[in-house]
Design a protein around this motif. Sequence first.
Motif, PDB file in Angstrom:
ATOM      1  N   ALA A 158       0.831  -1.207   0.000  1.00 21.21           N
ATOM      2  CA  ALA A 158       0.000   0.000   0.000  1.00 21.21           C
ATOM      3  C   ALA A 158       0.863   1.253   0.000  1.00 21.21           C
ATOM      4  O   ALA A 158       0.564   2.222  -0.705  1.00 21.21           O
ATOM      5  CB  ALA A 158      -0.932   0.007   1.212  1.00 21.21           C
ATOM      6  N   MET A 159       1.935   1.237   0.777  1.00 21.66           N
ATOM      7  CA  MET A 159       2.788   2.421   0.900  1.00 21.66           C
ATOM      8  C   MET A 159       3.661   2.650  -0.322  1.00 21.66           C
ATOM      9  O   MET A 159       4.246   3.725  -0.460  1.00 21.66           O
ATOM     10  CB  MET A 159       3.647   2.324   2.163  1.00 21.66           C
ATOM     11  N   THR A 160       3.732   1.656  -1.206  1.00 17.38           N
ATOM     12  CA  THR A 160       4.574   1.806  -2.401  1.00 17.38           C
ATOM     13  C   THR A 160       3.747   1.827  -3.689  1.00 17.38           C
ATOM     14  O   THR A 160       4.314   1.698  -4.775  1.00 17.38           O
ATOM     15  CB  THR A 160       5.632   0.687  -2.466  1.00 17.38           C
ATOM     16  N   GLN A 161       2.431   2.010  -3.573  1.00 10.93           N
ATOM     17  CA  GLN A 161       1.609   2.171  -4.768  1.00 10.93           C
ATOM     18  C   GLN A 161       2.046   3.449  -5.493  1.00 10.93           C
ATOM     19  O   GLN A 161       2.450   4.425  -4.842  1.00 10.93           O
ATOM     20  CB  GLN A 161       0.134   2.284  -4.398  1.00 10.93           C
ATOM     21  N   PRO A 162       1.963   3.463  -6.819  1.00  9.39           N
ATOM     22  CA  PRO A 162       2.430   4.634  -7.566  1.00  9.39           C
ATOM     23  C   PRO A 162       1.813   5.957  -7.104  1.00  9.39           C
ATOM     24  O   PRO A 162       2.532   6.950  -6.956  1.00  9.39           O
ATOM     25  CB  PRO A 162       2.050   4.309  -9.011  1.00  9.39           C
ATOM     26  N   HIS A 163       0.513   5.991  -6.840  1.00  5.01           N
ATOM     27  CA  HIS A 163      -0.096   7.266  -6.429  1.00  5.01           C
ATOM     28  C   HIS A 163       0.363   7.696  -5.038  1.00  5.01           C
ATOM     29  O   HIS A 163       0.449   8.889  -4.760  1.00  5.01           O
ATOM     30  CB  HIS A 163      -1.624   7.217  -6.532  1.00  5.01           C
ATOM     31  N   VAL A 164       0.713   6.730  -4.182  1.00  4.93           N
ATOM     32  CA  VAL A 164       1.231   7.068  -2.852  1.00  4.93           C
ATOM     33  C   VAL A 164       2.656   7.609  -2.980  1.00  4.93           C
ATOM     34  O   VAL A 164       3.001   8.623  -2.364  1.00  4.93           O
ATOM     35  CB  VAL A 164       1.186   5.849  -1.910  1.00  4.93           C
ATOM     36  N   LEU A 165       3.481   6.953  -3.786  1.00  6.28           N
ATOM     37  CA  LEU A 165       4.845   7.434  -3.995  1.00  6.28           C
ATOM     38  C   LEU A 165       4.851   8.826  -4.621  1.00  6.28           C
ATOM     39  O   LEU A 165       5.674   9.677  -4.256  1.00  6.28           O
ATOM     40  CB  LEU A 165       5.632   6.448  -4.856  1.00  6.28           C
ATOM     41  N   GLU A 166       3.923   9.062  -5.547  1.00  2.00           N
ATOM     42  CA  GLU A 166       3.803  10.380  -6.176  1.00  2.00           C
ATOM     43  C   GLU A 166       3.408  11.430  -5.121  1.00  2.00           C
ATOM     44  O   GLU A 166       3.962  12.524  -5.093  1.00  2.00           O
ATOM     45  CB  GLU A 166       2.756  10.324  -7.286  1.00  2.00           C
ATOM     46  N   TRP A 167       2.450  11.077  -4.255  1.00  2.94           N
ATOM     47  CA  TRP A 167       2.023  11.987  -3.189  1.00  2.94           C
ATOM     48  C   TRP A 167       3.198  12.281  -2.251  1.00  2.94           C
ATOM     49  O   TRP A 167       3.437  13.422  -1.881  1.00  2.94           O
ATOM     50  CB  TRP A 167       0.853  11.381  -2.411  1.00  2.94           C
ATOM     51  N   ASP A 168       3.929  11.234  -1.875  1.00  2.00           N
ATOM     52  CA  ASP A 168       5.086  11.402  -0.991  1.00  2.00           C
ATOM     53  C   ASP A 168       6.102  12.368  -1.589  1.00  2.00           C
ATOM     54  O   ASP A 168       6.617  13.255  -0.894  1.00  2.00           O
ATOM     55  CB  ASP A 168       5.769  10.057  -0.727  1.00  2.00           C
ATOM     56  N   LYS A 169       6.383  12.199  -2.867  1.00  2.00           N
ATOM     57  CA  LYS A 169       7.358  13.067  -3.531  1.00  2.00           C
ATOM     58  C   LYS A 169       6.854  14.504  -3.584  1.00  2.00           C
ATOM     59  O   LYS A 169       7.587  15.445  -3.261  1.00  2.00           O
ATOM     60  CB  LYS A 169       7.657  12.547  -4.935  1.00  2.00           C
ATOM     61  N   LYS A 170       5.595  14.677  -3.975  1.00  2.00           N
ATOM     62  CA  LYS A 170       5.008  16.017  -4.082  1.00  2.00           C
ATOM     63  C   LYS A 170       5.021  16.752  -2.742  1.00  2.00           C
ATOM     64  O   LYS A 170       5.242  17.958  -2.690  1.00  2.00           O
ATOM     65  CB  LYS A 170       3.575  15.906  -4.597  1.00  2.00           C
ATOM     66  N   HIS A 171       4.795  16.032  -1.654  1.00  2.00           N
ATOM     67  CA  HIS A 171       4.688  16.636  -0.326  1.00  2.00           C
ATOM     68  C   HIS A 171       5.945  16.435   0.533  1.00  2.00           C
ATOM     69  O   HIS A 171       5.926  16.722   1.725  1.00  2.00           O
ATOM     70  CB  HIS A 171       3.470  16.068   0.403  1.00  2.00           C
ATOM     71  N   ASN A 172       7.021  15.947  -0.090  1.00  2.76           N
ATOM     72  CA  ASN A 172       8.263  15.698   0.653  1.00  2.76           C
ATOM     73  C   ASN A 172       8.002  14.911   1.926  1.00  2.76           C
ATOM     74  O   ASN A 172       8.503  15.239   3.003  1.00  2.76           O
ATOM     75  CB  ASN A 172       8.995  17.008   0.963  1.00  2.76           C
ATOM     76  N   CYS A 173       7.206  13.863   1.804  1.00  2.00           N
ATOM     77  CA  CYS A 173       6.789  13.065   2.966  1.00  2.00           C
ATOM     78  C   CYS A 173       7.887  12.089   3.380  1.00  2.00           C
ATOM     79  O   CYS A 173       8.486  11.410   2.545  1.00  2.00           O
ATOM     80  CB  CYS A 173       5.516  12.300   2.641  1.00  2.00           C
ATOM     81  N   VAL A 174       8.096  12.041   4.682  1.00  2.00           N
ATOM     82  CA  VAL A 174       8.997  11.063   5.273  1.00  2.00           C
ATOM     83  C   VAL A 174       8.178  10.281   6.297  1.00  2.00           C
ATOM     84  O   VAL A 174       7.585  10.856   7.209  1.00  2.00           O
ATOM     85  CB  VAL A 174      10.202  11.738   5.955  1.00  2.00           C
TER      86      VAL A 174
END
Length: 85
Positions: free
Chosen positions: A59-75
């Motif tokens: 779930a945490m590595t789905q493409p839309h999640v990874l895209e969200w993480d990158k866009k929001h600089n999520c750690v």
Amino acid sequence: MNVCVVSTYEGTTQDYMDLWDTLEENRKKFVTDYDIGVVREGKIILMLNVTDMNGLQEAMTQPHVLEWDKKHNCVDVIYTLDKQS
């Protein structure tokens, strides 16, 4: 397994909740219970009872999640927890 996820990101609580909501159906496959704590805008703490760690990772590595993480600089920092008696 009890898991704590501390997510720090650039965005609002609503941004995070919108992402969280996209995972609802999939999340039911590997999480039996959860609580979400809002520390402040840009920081969330999740307490999860996870029955399938591979499901969580997927779930945490789905493409839309990874895209969200990158866009929001999520750690995300993930901790496993043991209940103390």
